[in-house]
Design a protein around this motif. Structure first.
Motif, PDB file in Angstrom:
ATOM      1  N   VAL A 171      -8.084  38.011  38.707  1.00 44.47           N
ATOM      2  CA  VAL A 171      -7.626  38.586  37.442  1.00 44.47           C
ATOM      3  C   VAL A 171      -8.449  37.992  36.317  1.00 44.47           C
ATOM      4  O   VAL A 171      -8.356  36.788  36.028  1.00 44.47           O
ATOM      5  N   ASP A 172      -9.280  38.825  35.721  1.00 39.31           N
ATOM      6  CA  ASP A 172     -10.156  38.369  34.638  1.00 39.31           C
ATOM      7  C   ASP A 172     -10.980  37.153  35.059  1.00 39.31           C
ATOM      8  O   ASP A 172     -11.178  36.204  34.284  1.00 39.31           O
ATOM      9  N   GLY A 173     -11.431  37.161  36.307  1.00 33.74           N
ATOM     10  CA  GLY A 173     -12.302  36.094  36.780  1.00 33.74           C
ATOM     11  C   GLY A 173     -11.601  34.865  37.298  1.00 33.74           C
ATOM     12  O   GLY A 173     -12.254  33.871  37.646  1.00 33.74           O
ATOM     13  N   ARG A 174     -10.256  34.900  37.387  1.00 30.55           N
ATOM     14  CA  ARG A 174      -9.501  33.753  37.880  1.00 30.55           C
ATOM     15  C   ARG A 174      -8.620  34.184  39.052  1.00 30.55           C
ATOM     16  O   ARG A 174      -8.026  35.266  39.019  1.00 30.55           O
ATOM     17  N   PRO A 175      -8.504  33.341  40.086  1.00 31.95           N
ATOM     18  CA  PRO A 175      -7.653  33.706  41.223  1.00 31.95           C
ATOM     19  C   PRO A 175      -6.175  33.596  40.859  1.00 31.95           C
ATOM     20  O   PRO A 175      -5.755  32.699  40.116  1.00 31.95           O
ATOM     21  N   ALA A 176      -5.380  34.503  41.397  1.00 35.21           N
ATOM     22  CA  ALA A 176      -3.931  34.470  41.195  1.00 35.21           C
ATOM     23  C   ALA A 176      -3.275  35.214  42.344  1.00 35.21           C
ATOM     24  O   ALA A 176      -3.805  36.205  42.851  1.00 35.21           O
ATOM     25  N   ARG A 177      -2.106  34.754  42.743  1.00 38.82           N
ATOM     26  CA  ARG A 177      -1.332  35.402  43.789  1.00 38.82           C
ATOM     27  C   ARG A 177      -0.274  36.281  43.124  1.00 38.82           C
ATOM     28  O   ARG A 177       0.553  35.796  42.353  1.00 38.82           O
ATOM     29  N   GLU A 228      -0.229  26.382  47.163  1.00 36.37           N
ATOM     30  CA  GLU A 228       0.486  25.986  45.953  1.00 36.37           C
ATOM     31  C   GLU A 228      -0.432  25.778  44.759  1.00 36.37           C
ATOM     32  O   GLU A 228       0.009  25.833  43.601  1.00 36.37           O
ATOM     33  N   ASP A 229      -1.724  25.542  44.997  1.00 36.91           N
ATOM     34  CA  ASP A 229      -2.647  25.318  43.887  1.00 36.91           C
ATOM     35  C   ASP A 229      -3.073  26.614  43.203  1.00 36.91           C
ATOM     36  O   ASP A 229      -3.647  26.577  42.116  1.00 36.91           O
ATOM     37  N   VAL A 230      -2.819  27.741  43.857  1.00 43.55           N
ATOM     38  CA  VAL A 230      -3.183  29.036  43.266  1.00 43.55           C
ATOM     39  C   VAL A 230      -2.039  29.496  42.366  1.00 43.55           C
ATOM     40  O   VAL A 230      -0.890  29.575  42.811  1.00 43.55           O
ATOM     41  N   ASP A 272       1.149  54.437  25.204  1.00 45.49           N
ATOM     42  CA  ASP A 272       0.107  53.619  25.825  1.00 45.49           C
ATOM     43  C   ASP A 272       0.206  52.164  25.393  1.00 45.49           C
ATOM     44  O   ASP A 272      -0.178  51.261  26.140  1.00 45.49           O
ATOM     45  N   ALA A 273       0.733  51.930  24.197  1.00 46.24           N
ATOM     46  CA  ALA A 273       0.860  50.555  23.700  1.00 46.24           C
ATOM     47  C   ALA A 273       1.930  49.768  24.429  1.00 46.24           C
ATOM     48  O   ALA A 273       2.000  48.535  24.301  1.00 46.24           O
ATOM     49  N   ALA A 274       2.776  50.446  25.209  1.00 51.69           N
ATOM     50  CA  ALA A 274       3.826  49.749  25.953  1.00 51.69           C
ATOM     51  C   ALA A 274       3.267  48.978  27.135  1.00 51.69           C
ATOM     52  O   ALA A 274       3.920  48.056  27.635  1.00 51.69           O
ATOM     53  N   LEU A 275       2.074  49.332  27.599  1.00 49.73           N
ATOM     54  CA  LEU A 275       1.484  48.622  28.726  1.00 49.73           C
ATOM     55  C   LEU A 275       1.026  47.241  28.263  1.00 49.73           C
ATOM     56  O   LEU A 275       0.243  47.112  27.326  1.00 49.73           O
ATOM     57  N   ARG A 276       1.542  46.210  28.921  1.00 53.75           N
ATOM     58  CA  ARG A 276       1.216  44.822  28.552  1.00 53.75           C
ATOM     59  C   ARG A 276       0.093  44.288  29.429  1.00 53.75           C
ATOM     60  O   ARG A 276       0.174  44.355  30.654  1.00 53.75           O
ATOM     61  N   ARG A 277      -0.929  43.759  28.818  1.00 56.77           N
ATOM     62  CA  ARG A 277      -2.006  43.110  29.564  1.00 56.77           C
ATOM     63  C   ARG A 277      -1.469  41.762  30.067  1.00 56.77           C
ATOM     64  O   ARG A 277      -0.980  40.937  29.288  1.00 56.77           O
ATOM     65  N   ILE A 278      -1.564  41.537  31.357  1.00 55.86           N
ATOM     66  CA  ILE A 278      -1.096  40.300  31.957  1.00 55.86           C
ATOM     67  C   ILE A 278      -2.287  39.387  32.158  1.00 55.86           C
ATOM     68  O   ILE A 278      -3.197  39.668  32.923  1.00 55.86           O
ATOM     69  N   MET A 279      -2.264  38.280  31.430  1.00 53.38           N
ATOM     70  CA  MET A 279      -3.358  37.299  31.479  1.00 53.38           C
ATOM     71  C   MET A 279      -2.847  36.039  32.155  1.00 53.38           C
ATOM     72  O   MET A 279      -1.704  35.619  31.954  1.00 53.38           O
ATOM     73  N   ILE A 280      -3.687  35.418  32.939  1.00 55.00           N
ATOM     74  CA  ILE A 280      -3.284  34.183  33.591  1.00 55.00           C
ATOM     75  C   ILE A 280      -3.994  32.988  32.975  1.00 55.00           C
ATOM     76  O   ILE A 280      -3.663  31.849  33.260  1.00 55.00           O
TER      77      ILE A 280
END
Length: 276
Positions: A112-118, A186-188, A268-276
């Motif tokens: 996600v945006d260049g970072r790993p996430a589960r 657990e580190d992810v 369309d503005a209701a969609l929230r960008r999820i950033m980690i």
């Protein structure tokens, strides 16, 4: 890749169905549908057929409205509406027909945006534990009614084969916690997604605070720390917000009923960008 989320599309309302056309394509992104897409299989198909071509992949977790056994309102002529757990699994089967990820699938490891996430889509329900300590479980629904609060789940949300919604909630929490613990990474950082908020402090609608009964379970109060969440995504309250607790961002991503968004913000503005 990019990750977006929205909840409570409530496609039983004509204005919300029309609003789907205003959601812009983001073909390099995944979209989380965090529950209450609608009440019928037709609503779900409409959402998938409208949104799947606009995104790389869709993710769905159920809300209470999908679980309603609405009988004659089902768009399945001659077929009885499934109830309880069978209804949930019928929606999971529908999701698989469209390639939509569900809480029953493996939790994907994403970039996600260049970072790993589960990504951890969950179905946890509620157990009436979001109530004051002096209110007994057996008195909780009457306690809410005394303030004029009533949830349609009491009429429409069947819990078969479980003895109660609380028992179903307990089973879902135990099973989901075991699955997450078994991941072994657990580190992810994790992105936890559930229709109902995970913490009681996030489940207090100012105008109807006793609605909190139908908003989650205290069993998940520490899940954001216990399971190394970077973000927790939920809906249900129709109160879009971003809050940070213990360094973890909690995103309430509801769209809501037409009267709650029309004239206030573009769909369309209701969609929230999820950033980690």
């Amino acid at each position: 890749m990019k990750l977006f989320a929205v909840a409570d599309l409530h496609l039983g309302f004509a204005g919300n169905r029309e609003a789907l056309a205003e959601i812009e394509p983001r073909r390099d992104a995944w979209l989380i549908l965090a529950g209450d897409v609608g009440e019928t299989f037709a609503h779900m198909r409409l959402a998938f057929e409208s949104l799947a071509p606009k995104f790389e992949r869709l993710v769905w977790v159920p809300g209470n409205h999908e679980l309603w056994a609405v009988g004659e309102r089902e768009a399945e002529p001659g077929v009885a509406a499934p109830r309880g757990e069978a209804r949930y699994h019928a929606f999971v089967d529908l999701c698989r027909d469209y390639g939509v990820l569900t809480p029953e699938d493996d939790y994907p490891l994403l970039d996600v945006d260049g970072r790993p996430a589960r990504l951890v889509p969950m179905f946890l329900l509620y157990d009436y534990s979001f109530r004051p300590p002096e209110v007994a479980f057996e008195e909780a629904v009457d306690w809410a009614k005394r303030s004029g609060v009533r949830c349609s789940d009491e009429q429409f949300l069947a819990h078969e084969p479980f003895a109660s919604r609380s028992d179903w909630c307990r089973q879902r929490c135990e099973t989901t916690a075991a699955r997450i613990a078994a991941l072994g990474d657990e580190d992810v950082p994790r992105i936890l997604v559930n229709h109902w908020p995970l913490r009681e402090e996030l489940a207090r609608p100012p105008r109807i605070p006793r609605f909190s009964l139908w908003c989650g379970t205290v069993a998940t109060e520490d899940w954001h720390r216990r399971f190394n969440a970077s973000v927790v995504v939920s809906g249900h309250l129709h109160m879009p917000s971003t809050r940070t607790i213990d360094g973890v961002r909690f995103e309430e991503v509801s769209f809501g009923y037409p009267k709650q968004w029309q004239g206030r913000r573009a769909p369309d503005a209701a969609l929230r960008r999820i950033m980690i």
